[in-house]
Write an enzyme that holds these catalytic residues in place. Structure first.
Site, short mmCIF file in Angstrom:
data_model
loop_
_atom_site.label_atom_id
_atom_site.label_comp_id
_atom_site.label_asym_id
_atom_site.label_seq_id
_atom_site.Cartn_x
_atom_site.Cartn_y
_atom_site.Cartn_z
N VAL A 151 37.77 39.19 26.02
CA VAL A 151 36.60 38.39 26.42
C VAL A 151 36.72 37.02 26.03
O VAL A 151 36.64 36.76 24.91
CB VAL A 151 35.27 39.08 26.21
CG1 VAL A 151 34.06 38.33 26.63
CG2 VAL A 151 34.90 40.68 26.50
N GLY A 206 44.45 26.62 41.29
CA GLY A 206 45.05 27.80 40.38
C GLY A 206 43.79 28.40 39.37
O GLY A 206 44.11 29.23 38.84
N LYS A 224 33.62 42.30 31.34
CA LYS A 224 33.64 41.73 30.15
C LYS A 224 32.19 42.10 29.29
O LYS A 224 32.16 42.33 28.29
CB LYS A 224 33.70 40.19 30.30
CG LYS A 224 35.24 39.86 30.61
CD LYS A 224 35.25 38.44 31.19
CE LYS A 224 36.57 38.15 31.64
NZ LYS A 224 36.91 36.83 32.22
#
Ligand SMILES: NC(=O)c1ccc[n+]([C@@H]2O[C@H](COP(=O)([O-])OP(=O)(O)OC[C@H]3O[C@@H](n4cnc5c(N)ncnc54)[C@H](OP(=O)(O)O)[C@@H]3O)[C@@H](O)[C@H]2O)c1
Length: 465
Positions: A151, A206, A224
């Site tokens: 995470v 990206g 997460k």
């Protein structure tokens, strides 16, 4: 796992020479196998090999088609293999799993633990899917399972929560844990861009995948949040129990109205323990395998939400991440920064290795306890809400909305209408006082049936603290 060389009786073999100062006992380094030599794996290998005086010795690198990966830049003693059985049969102390995905990563992590090796992984999919089961297996084997990089990449959120805040009783974890969503929303906030334009730019730079669904629809952040909930609140929850809502619903006009309310919009992942953590131990928890089924109620969701412009979350810009952890004793702690990428993520992996080295020989009781199963999981938070309508304007719209809200005992706090929009698609906003989600959803279902909507109404929670 002993770091210093010792006899069976535990006494040092080091000879003591009368009158002479004895040299310190040589320290046995923790032997490490790296499984997965990609973006993060390469960075981990670099850090481990550059720190020759550190407590680690990288002995194995395992990757498919390993001949394509082998580099002479790393020390010659490293054994390169494409066969994970070589790692299992070796005397490595810790397996670092960096191949990603559920399989074969899951199988290999289980085999490594059963073979008496500790495991460090950065694999959020695997930890969110099987974290408690793997932690139970590690505990049973007296080994460690660390997942600090899973995470927020290099931001020490997990290790900070598990080690730095181990003395507190955390009841709330909140965060912005998806850099793609945060890039898109901050772009919309700053430039007035549409969702589609901001997403396109994120893809060109990206920051977003060609198929951005896992990010923008909330599933990545939800994985997460599952891990943060296990690590911080010590509650076992499955991803499919946590509602998540897409940020695709947000329009640039929502930032205009949010600004009027001294707020902005972010994708917020929030998990909160609703009841006291005190609960009787379940019979099932005897061996830690199924956990305590009396873990209190959990409210958890991943969704776009209004937050105050002055908050630290609002200052979390672009692809940055932030995690806050609130406990009964120490209050709120904050972890933030740019976390992703090979080197930052590798730092989190190596920090996990240091945590293992420091706790070598610690009794199992010092390891994080088995997480409890919450008695219920819902996405309901009793907070004020932002309701945005886009309507064909005509007299009586506000009265019709107010009548339905009043019927469900929901108080209106503010009504906002900016000038300059065409009457055929007029956006305006109501904020309503804190109310339970059940009443609000029933009211919204009735409101949605009214005939003046150009688009479905948007409802966002307002998280003020
Ligand atoms: N990159 C980040 O910023 C970041 C941040 C946080 C967490 N993580 C996590 O870190 C882990 C690794 O990420 P990464 O970015 O390093 O991925 P990556 O660049 O794709 O590297 C994965 C490596 O594992 C190898 N591999 C994949 N499947 C394999 C298999 N079945 N058998 C043997 N080798 C296999 C790949 O080999 P090939 O080259 O042959 O495909 C590649 O070398 C993932 O769990 C990811 O979610 C990454």
């Amino acid at each position: 796992m002993a770091l210093s060389r010792s006899t069976k009786s535990g006494k040092s073999k080091r000879p003591v020479t009368k009158g002479a100062k004895s040299a310190p006992a040589p320290v046995r380094k923790l032997k490490i196998a790296l499984v997965g030599f990609g973006t993060v794996g390469r960075s981990v290998a670099k850090i481990l090999c550059e720190d020759a005086r550190g407590p680690f010795l990288l002995t194995h690198i395992c990757n498919r088609n390993v001949h394509k990966k082998k580099t002479s830049e790393l020390p010659a003693h490293i054994k390169w293999t494409s066969n994970f059985d070589d790692v299992l049969a070796s005397d490595v102390d810790v397996v670092v799993e960096l191949i990603g995905g559920l399989e074969p990563a899951g199988k290999w992590v289980r085999e490594a633990l059963r073979a008496g090796k500790s495991v460090v992984t950065a694999n959020k999919l695997l930890v969110s899917e099987s974290g408690p089961e793997l932690a139970d297996l590690a505990r049973k084997m007296g080994k460690h399972l660390e997942f600090g990089a899973s995470v927020a990449g290099g931001i020490p959120a997990i290790i900070g929560i598990q080690e730095g805040l181990a003395g507190d009783h955390l009841y709330k974890i909140a965060g912005i844990v998806n850099g793609t969503c945060n890039f898109i929303l901050t772009k919309m906030e700053k430039d007035g861009a549409s969702f589609d334009a901001a997403l396109k730019e994120a893809q060109q730079l990206g920051f977003a995948e060609a198929d951005p669904s896992a990010d923008v629809d909330g599933m990545d952040a939800r994985s997460k949040l599952v891990i943060l909930t296990q690590a911080g609140l010590r509650l076992r929850v499955r991803a499919d129990q946590i509602p998540c809502r897409s940020i695709r619903l947000i329009e640039s006009v929502d930032f205009t109205y949010a600004r009027e309310l001294d707020c902005t919009i972010r994708q917020i992942s929030l998990a909160q323990r609703i009841e006291s953590r005190e609960s009787p131990k379940s019979k099932d928890s005897k061996d830690g395998a199924r956990g305590n089924v009396h873990g209190g109620r959990l409210a958890a969701a991943v969704q776009p939400a209004l937050i105050p412009s002055s908050s630290l979350m609002a200052h979390t810009q672009g692809s940055q991440n932030i995690v806050t952890a609130t406990g009964e004793y120490a209050g709120r702690m904050i972890f933030s920064g740019y976390g992703a990428g090979g080197d930052p993520t590798a730092v989190a992996v190596v920090s996990d290795l240091y945590a293992i080295a420091r706790s070598a020989g610690a009794p199992p009781e010092a390891m994080p306890g088995a997480a409890e199963v919450p008695s219920s999981v819902s996405g309901d938070f009793t907070v004020p809400h932002y309701l945005r309508f886009i309507v064909r304007d005509r007299p009586g719209i506000v009265a019709a909305l107010a009548a339905i809200l009043a019927k469900h005992e929901i108080g209106i706090d503010a009504l906002l209408q900016k000038p300059g929009f065409v009457p055929s698609a007029l956006p305006f906003v109501m904020t309503v006082e804190a109310c339970d989600s059940g009443s609000l959803n029933r009211a919204l279902a009735e409101i949605a049936r009214l005939d003046f909507h150009v688009k479905a109404p948007l409802c966002l929670p307002i998280f003020l603290d």
